[in-house]
Design a protein around this motif. Structure first.
Motif, PDB file in Angstrom:
ATOM      1  N   GLY A  60       8.252 -12.025  -2.162  1.00  0.00           N
ATOM      2  CA  GLY A  60       7.474 -11.632  -3.329  1.00  0.00           C
ATOM      3  C   GLY A  60       6.030 -11.282  -3.037  1.00  0.00           C
ATOM      4  O   GLY A  60       5.301 -10.852  -3.939  1.00  0.00           O
ATOM      5  N   SER A  61       5.591 -11.449  -1.805  1.00  0.00           N
ATOM      6  CA  SER A  61       4.209 -11.100  -1.447  1.00  0.00           C
ATOM      7  C   SER A  61       3.993  -9.599  -1.608  1.00  0.00           C
ATOM      8  O   SER A  61       4.817  -8.788  -1.161  1.00  0.00           O
ATOM      9  N   VAL A  62       2.886  -9.256  -2.236  1.00  0.00           N
ATOM     10  CA  VAL A  62       2.560  -7.848  -2.477  1.00  0.00           C
ATOM     11  C   VAL A  62       1.588  -7.366  -1.402  1.00  0.00           C
ATOM     12  O   VAL A  62       0.533  -7.978  -1.191  1.00  0.00           O
ATOM     13  N   ILE A  63       1.950  -6.297  -0.730  1.00  0.00           N
ATOM     14  CA  ILE A  63       1.080  -5.679   0.266  1.00  0.00           C
ATOM     15  C   ILE A  63       0.468  -4.435  -0.380  1.00  0.00           C
ATOM     16  O   ILE A  63       1.177  -3.515  -0.770  1.00  0.00           O
ATOM     17  N   THR A  64      -0.848  -4.430  -0.520  1.00  0.00           N
ATOM     18  CA  THR A  64      -1.517  -3.316  -1.194  1.00  0.00           C
ATOM     19  C   THR A  64      -1.584  -2.098  -0.275  1.00  0.00           C
ATOM     20  O   THR A  64      -1.762  -2.241   0.940  1.00  0.00           O
ATOM     21  N   PRO A  65      -1.462  -0.891  -0.837  1.00  0.00           N
ATOM     22  CA  PRO A  65      -1.568   0.309  -0.001  1.00  0.00           C
ATOM     23  C   PRO A  65      -2.998   0.479   0.528  1.00  0.00           C
ATOM     24  O   PRO A  65      -3.958   0.331  -0.211  1.00  0.00           O
ATOM     25  N   LYS A  66      -3.108   0.765   1.810  1.00  0.00           N
ATOM     26  CA  LYS A  66      -4.409   1.096   2.401  1.00  0.00           C
ATOM     27  C   LYS A  66      -4.573   2.604   2.515  1.00  0.00           C
ATOM     28  O   LYS A  66      -5.692   3.094   2.632  1.00  0.00           O
ATOM     29  N   TYR A  67      -3.436   3.303   2.516  1.00  0.00           N
ATOM     30  CA  TYR A  67      -3.457   4.762   2.616  1.00  0.00           C
ATOM     31  C   TYR A  67      -2.483   5.319   1.591  1.00  0.00           C
ATOM     32  O   TYR A  67      -1.332   4.891   1.528  1.00  0.00           O
ATOM     33  N   VAL A  68      -2.962   6.262   0.811  1.00  0.00           N
ATOM     34  CA  VAL A  68      -2.116   6.936  -0.175  1.00  0.00           C
ATOM     35  C   VAL A  68      -1.912   8.369   0.300  1.00  0.00           C
ATOM     36  O   VAL A  68      -2.858   9.162   0.338  1.00  0.00           O
ATOM     37  N   GLY A  69      -0.708   8.683   0.704  1.00  0.00           N
ATOM     38  CA  GLY A  69      -0.417  10.006   1.228  1.00  0.00           C
ATOM     39  C   GLY A  69       0.983  10.043   1.794  1.00  0.00           C
ATOM     40  O   GLY A  69       1.777   9.107   1.598  1.00  0.00           O
TER      41      GLY A  69
END
Length: 369
Positions: A60-69
């Motif tokens: 359930g850990s959420v990994i936030t996007p560092k790159y959007v593309g």
């Protein structure tokens, strides 16, 4: 010793390194990562890509996007680092080259600080090694007198080194990387020795493709890299998401209060930047002149962050057109003679006639006087 009036606690960094700012995410990924890892990598290639692109782990850990593309860009970049070829991130200013480089190094090696910052004054010692001249004069050349560069340290420890703005470095200094990247050795002729890269070593370089012709890479050096081009955000929605995410992170680090309804103003700034950058309005009906500046996503982030600070400290905390107008003017009008005309034409032919943009038009007219 404690100085009166100064806390004994270590100060909080204004901008923590990636491995510190996202330590919990990296820890969660390492715990969930059961895939094969290359030698001395902290995470598997799959986990490194997940760290960059974001996702939800089985626990359930959420990994936030560092790159959007495009996902494939990150997959190719990560795969390159798992081979014996170095990685060159190429793109126009503001395409997150440095950001991606830092996070790749943090995820692969757990340390993004082995960095050579490229400038016109970068010397060969910054890439290879230097000397502690007091020890050199007292005892002659020795290992104790040698000062290793970040690249040398990365080779010896099996880590990821970073070279920022490679094309700003003088050509003869650039070429000092050829032996490092091809032979994976760094000769030290003064000592009759060499440093051999251990498994896990690789190098990430970034370059601005607007710098071509300044210090063009030699064909011999370029062959040592796998080049990955980072594009500008493909859609307005992507760019708005990138700007909103980074502004939120920067705002929290600066302890700025959250600004309600900031997304509406972010979308307007992004629209202005994209239209002027592409030379046409969003509906494709009106051709526009483009200013001399790049109007990158990074500059949009700066404009919004400055606007949030104005709203927080000199307004009611709500981000409005008047808070971003001066920042936009500064970003667009780099050449006062040519760019001011471009900006005035855009205001009068596009902004003035656009529904719901009258407040923005008035604010921009006021700061443009």
């Amino acid at each position: 010793m404690t100085v009166p009036g100064i806390s004994a606690e270590p100060p909080e960094a204004l901008r923590p390194h990636a491995e510190d700012a996202f330590a919990e995410e990296l820890k969660a990924l390492a715990a969930a990562d059961d895939r094969p890892r290359p030698a001395r990598w902290r995470l598997s290639p799959w986990a490194v890509a997940t760290y960059l692109l974001g996702g939800v782990l089985p626990d359930g850990s959420v990994i936030t996007p560092k790159y959007v593309g495009p996902r494939r860009i990150i997959e190719v970049a990560v795969t390159t680092l798992a081979t014996d070829r170095a990685l060159l991130l190429l793109g126009v200013p503001g395409t997150a080259k440095t950001w991606v480089s830092e996070h790749l190094a943090a995820a692969v090696s757990g340390d993004s600080t082995l960095l050579v910052q490229g400038t016109a004054g970068t010397a060969e010692e910054a890439v290879r090694y230097g000397w502690n001249y007091a020890r050199l004069l007292a005892h002659g050349p020795s290992r104790e007198a040698l000062v290793p560069s970040p690249v040398m340290r990365a080779m010896a420890e099996g880590m990821t080194a970073r070279v920022e703005e490679l094309t700003r470095i003088p050509a003869d200094v650039q070429d000092s990387l050829i032996t490092v990247l091809s032979e994976k050795t760094l000769p030290i002729p003064e000592l009759g020795e060499e440093v051999q890269a251990v498994r896990g070593f690789n190098l990430i370089a970034t370059a601005n493709d607007r710098d071509r012709g300044v210090n063009e890479l030699s064909s011999a050096l370029r062959r040592r890299f796998n080049t990955v081009v980072l594009p500008l955000p493909g859609t307005p929605e992507q760019e708005v998401e990138i700007v909103a995410r980074r502004v939120d992170q920067i705002g929290r680090s600066l302890e700025l209060p959250p600004a309600p309804d900031a997304v509406a103003e972010i979308r307007r700034v992004v629209t202005v930047f994209r239209e002027l950058r592409e030379g046409v309005t969003a509906d494709g009906r009106t051709k526009l002149k483009s200013p001399s500046g790049t109007l990158s996503t990074a500059e949009a982030i700066s404009v919004i962050t400055g606007g949030l600070a104005l709203a927080a400290h000199f307004g009611d905390g709500v981000l409005r057109a008047g808070d971003v107008a001066a920042g936009i003017l500064g970003a667009v009008v780099r050449d006062p003679a040519a760019d001011r005309t471009v900006w005035q034409e855009y205001l009068e032919t596009v902004v003035r006639e656009r529904d719901g943009w009258q407040d923005f038009y008035r604010a921009c007219r006021e700061v443009s006087r």
